[in-house]
Design a protein around this motif. Structure first.
Motif, PDB file in Angstrom:
ATOM      1  N   SER A  53       0.839  -1.204   0.000  1.00 21.69           N
ATOM      2  CA  SER A  53       0.000   0.000   0.000  1.00 21.69           C
ATOM      3  C   SER A  53       0.870   1.249   0.000  1.00 21.69           C
ATOM      4  N   GLN A  54       1.920   1.252   0.800  1.00 18.77           N
ATOM      5  CA  GLN A  54       2.819   2.399   0.865  1.00 18.77           C
ATOM      6  C   GLN A  54       3.546   2.604  -0.461  1.00 18.77           C
ATOM      7  N   GLN A  55       3.963   1.491  -1.083  1.00 20.62           N
ATOM      8  CA  GLN A  55       4.659   1.583  -2.366  1.00 20.62           C
ATOM      9  C   GLN A  55       3.745   2.163  -3.453  1.00 20.62           C
ATOM     10  N   ILE A  56       2.510   1.682  -3.475  1.00 19.31           N
ATOM     11  CA  ILE A  56       1.554   2.140  -4.486  1.00 19.31           C
ATOM     12  C   ILE A  56       1.185   3.607  -4.261  1.00 19.31           C
ATOM     13  N   ALA A  57       1.056   4.015  -3.000  1.00 23.61           N
ATOM     14  CA  ALA A  57       0.742   5.418  -2.698  1.00 23.61           C
ATOM     15  C   ALA A  57       1.863   6.337  -3.164  1.00 23.61           C
ATOM     16  N   ARG A  58       3.117   5.885  -3.041  1.00 22.42           N
ATOM     17  CA  ARG A  58       4.259   6.699  -3.487  1.00 22.42           C
ATOM     18  C   ARG A  58       4.263   6.873  -4.995  1.00 22.42           C
ATOM     19  N   GLN A  59       3.613   5.949  -5.687  1.00 27.81           N
ATOM     20  CA  GLN A  59       3.528   6.041  -7.149  1.00 27.81           C
ATOM     21  C   GLN A  59       2.376   6.939  -7.599  1.00 27.81           C
ATOM     22  N   GLY A  60       1.676   7.506  -6.625  1.00 23.94           N
ATOM     23  CA  GLY A  60       0.623   8.460  -6.952  1.00 23.94           C
ATOM     24  C   GLY A  60      -0.761   7.875  -7.087  1.00 23.94           C
ATOM     25  N   GLU A  61      -0.917   6.576  -6.831  1.00 24.25           N
ATOM     26  CA  GLU A  61      -2.234   5.952  -6.929  1.00 24.25           C
ATOM     27  C   GLU A  61      -3.037   6.230  -5.663  1.00 24.25           C
ATOM     28  N   ARG A  62      -4.315   6.424  -5.837  1.00 28.20           N
ATOM     29  CA  ARG A  62      -5.189   6.753  -4.707  1.00 28.20           C
ATOM     30  C   ARG A  62      -5.551   5.489  -3.933  1.00 28.20           C
ATOM     31  N   LEU A  63      -5.431   5.575  -2.609  1.00 29.73           N
ATOM     32  CA  LEU A  63      -5.799   4.461  -1.742  1.00 29.73           C
ATOM     33  C   LEU A  63      -7.046   4.820  -0.948  1.00 29.73           C
ATOM     34  N   LEU A  64      -7.975   3.898  -0.883  1.00 30.79           N
ATOM     35  CA  LEU A  64      -9.204   4.092  -0.119  1.00 30.79           C
ATOM     36  C   LEU A  64      -9.065   3.459   1.263  1.00 30.79           C
ATOM     37  N   PRO A  65      -9.798   3.938   2.258  1.00 35.64           N
ATOM     38  CA  PRO A  65      -9.744   3.340   3.596  1.00 35.64           C
ATOM     39  C   PRO A  65     -10.192   1.882   3.562  1.00 35.64           C
ATOM     40  N   VAL A  66      -9.547   1.053   4.380  1.00 32.14           N
ATOM     41  CA  VAL A  66      -9.877  -0.375   4.406  1.00 32.14           C
ATOM     42  C   VAL A  66     -10.238  -0.811   5.821  1.00 32.14           C
ATOM     43  N   SER A  67     -10.903  -1.954   5.897  1.00 31.68           N
ATOM     44  CA  SER A  67     -11.222  -2.590   7.179  1.00 31.68           C
ATOM     45  C   SER A  67     -10.565  -3.966   7.215  1.00 31.68           C
ATOM     46  N   GLU A  68     -10.058  -4.344   8.381  1.00 31.95           N
ATOM     47  CA  GLU A  68      -9.459  -5.657   8.557  1.00 31.95           C
ATOM     48  C   GLU A  68     -10.416  -6.562   9.310  1.00 31.95           C
ATOM     49  N   HIS A  69     -10.451  -7.835   8.907  1.00 32.51           N
ATOM     50  CA  HIS A  69     -11.308  -8.830   9.548  1.00 32.51           C
ATOM     51  C   HIS A  69     -10.423  -9.995   9.996  1.00 32.51           C
ATOM     52  N   ALA A  70     -10.209 -10.092  11.310  1.00 33.68           N
ATOM     53  CA  ALA A  70      -9.424 -11.211  11.833  1.00 33.68           C
ATOM     54  C   ALA A  70     -10.273 -12.476  11.723  1.00 33.68           C
ATOM     55  N   PHE A  71      -9.768 -13.468  11.008  1.00 28.04           N
ATOM     56  CA  PHE A  71     -10.566 -14.672  10.796  1.00 28.04           C
ATOM     57  C   PHE A  71      -9.923 -15.934  11.379  1.00 28.04           C
ATOM     58  N   THR A  72      -8.696 -15.824  11.822  1.00 26.68           N
ATOM     59  CA  THR A  72      -8.022 -16.986  12.394  1.00 26.68           C
ATOM     60  C   THR A  72      -6.895 -16.511  13.295  1.00 26.68           C
ATOM     61  N   SER A  73      -6.510 -17.322  14.245  1.00 27.87           N
ATOM     62  CA  SER A  73      -5.373 -16.999  15.109  1.00 27.87           C
ATOM     63  C   SER A  73      -4.126 -17.650  14.532  1.00 27.87           C
ATOM     64  N   PRO A  74      -3.019 -16.914  14.410  1.00 23.95           N
ATOM     65  CA  PRO A  74      -1.804 -17.496  13.849  1.00 23.95           C
ATOM     66  C   PRO A  74      -1.357 -18.718  14.634  1.00 23.95           C
ATOM     67  N   ASN A  75      -1.041 -19.784  13.925  1.00 19.81           N
ATOM     68  CA  ASN A  75      -0.559 -21.024  14.536  1.00 19.81           C
ATOM     69  C   ASN A  75       0.919 -21.172  14.207  1.00 19.81           C
ATOM     70  N   PRO A  76       1.799 -21.145  15.232  1.00 17.23           N
ATOM     71  CA  PRO A  76       3.237 -21.250  14.958  1.00 17.23           C
ATOM     72  C   PRO A  76       3.616 -22.466  14.123  1.00 17.23           C
ATOM     73  N   ARG A  77       2.875 -23.558  14.249  1.00 18.28           N
ATOM     74  CA  ARG A  77       3.204 -24.770  13.500  1.00 18.28           C
ATOM     75  C   ARG A  77       3.000 -24.588  11.990  1.00 18.28           C
ATOM     76  N   ASP A  78       2.200 -23.604  11.615  1.00 20.08           N
ATOM     77  CA  ASP A  78       1.968 -23.360  10.189  1.00 20.08           C
ATOM     78  C   ASP A  78       3.166 -22.714   9.496  1.00 20.08           C
ATOM     79  N   TYR A  79       4.108 -22.213  10.269  1.00 15.46           N
ATOM     80  CA  TYR A  79       5.206 -21.449   9.677  1.00 15.46           C
ATOM     81  C   TYR A  79       6.574 -22.020  10.038  1.00 15.46           C
ATOM     82  N   ARG A  80       6.613 -23.325  10.268  1.00 19.86           N
ATOM     83  CA  ARG A  80       7.888 -23.966  10.604  1.00 19.86           C
ATOM     84  C   ARG A  80       8.734 -24.172   9.344  1.00 19.86           C
ATOM     85  N   PRO A  81      10.039 -23.899   9.429  1.00 20.12           N
ATOM     86  CA  PRO A  81      10.921 -24.210   8.302  1.00 20.12           C
ATOM     87  C   PRO A  81      11.182 -25.713   8.250  1.00 20.12           C
ATOM     88  N   VAL A  82      11.635 -26.169   7.107  1.00 23.22           N
ATOM     89  CA  VAL A  82      11.905 -27.596   6.918  1.00 23.22           C
ATOM     90  C   VAL A  82      13.339 -27.763   6.419  1.00 23.22           C
TER      91      VAL A  82
END
Length: 268
Positions: free
Chosen positions: A199-228
């Motif tokens: 969003s910051q990169q696109i705004a610097r290029q002069g593109e218009r950004l509209l306000p957004v809303s965030e919807h938390a839909f899940t809790s981060p699970n550390p096991r989902d991001y383990r390296p192998v």
């Protein structure tokens, strides 16, 4: 006097002494070579501020580099489209991968390490839409654009959308911001920091950004991001280096280098 005669005039203990002095010099390059260890690791190519292929840096790359360096291992990052990251491991192109992307890489010789970096994924909509997303059924009739492999990570939320053709997964996540702003999709599924960065990169290029809303839909699970890792020894050494990063404050410092002061995640 012949060469043979000269050799025979040398005392036997003198030959042995010279041999003992020469052996360490001859063997030193071999020993140094054995100690110079490298690890080829697969990372996603379009997930700043976690990975910047152009400079082989980013939060995630730097965390792995410093953790491995603590154990005398040099990181050799290799960048792929996100969906290809686990495939590069299965095909033997790399020695390790930043994530399994919801696949079981243990069945292909993988050894899971401790989680180094977690992604805080949320659903994002234009504020003017006034959408309320609290359960998977709230996505009925809506379209979502997400990162590659998202349906494997969140099948309960995205499975029905994928089957109905209402889910689009892209490698270049800058498209998520642009298409949401232009009303082409109802929702974006992205990590908060990645969406903010683009969003910051696109705004610097002069593109218009509209306000957004965030919807938390899940809790981060550390096991989902383990390296192998292919090598259990390398896995163990990485784990030790990562623990040092946490205890020394280096992990927080790496996050704040890219996100700003006070933006590091809580200690896990």
């Amino acid at each position: 006097m012949s060469r043979h005669e000269v050799r025979e005039t040398l005392p036997e203990h003198g030959l042995q002494r010279r041999t003992c002095l020469l052996l360490p010099l001859l063997c030193a390059p071999m020993a140094l070579g054995a100690q110079a260890r490298e690890l080829r690791m697969a990372f996603g190519e379009h997930i700043p501020p976690f990975c910047f292929p152009q400079t082989a840096s980013g939060i995630e790359v730097d965390v792995f580099r410093e953790a491995l360096a603590q154990r005398g291992i040099q990181l050799k990052p290799q960048f792929y489209p996100f969906a290809r990251v686990p495939r590069a491991f299965r095909e033997g192109l790399v020695d390790a991968t930043m994530t399994d992307l919801g696949e079981d890489l243990g069945s292909t010789g993988g050894h899971y390490g401790e989680t180094a970096v977690m992604y805080d994924n949320v659903l994002i909509s234009l504020q003017a839409r006034a959408l309320r997303i609290r359960q998977p059924s709230d996505l009925d009739g809506l379209t979502v654009i997400a990162f590659q492999g998202a349906h494997k990570r969140f099948p309960d939320w995205l499975g029905a959308l994928q089957r109905s053709g209402r889910l689009t997964e892209v490698n270049d996540q800058a498209q998520q911001v642009r298409t949401l702003m232009r009303g082409r999709y109802d929702l974006v599924l992205a990590d908060r920091s990645i969406f903010r960065y683009f969003s910051q990169q696109i705004a610097r290029q002069g593109e218009r950004l509209l306000p957004v809303s965030e919807h938390a839909f899940t809790s981060p699970n550390p096991r989902d991001y383990r390296p192998v890792f292919r090598s259990p020894q390398m896995r163990d050494e990485f784990n030790e280096g990562l623990r040092w990063l946490r205890s020394s404050g280096r992990l927080r410092a790496i996050y704040e280098r890219y996100l700003g002061e006070g933006q590091a995640p809580a200690a896990r």
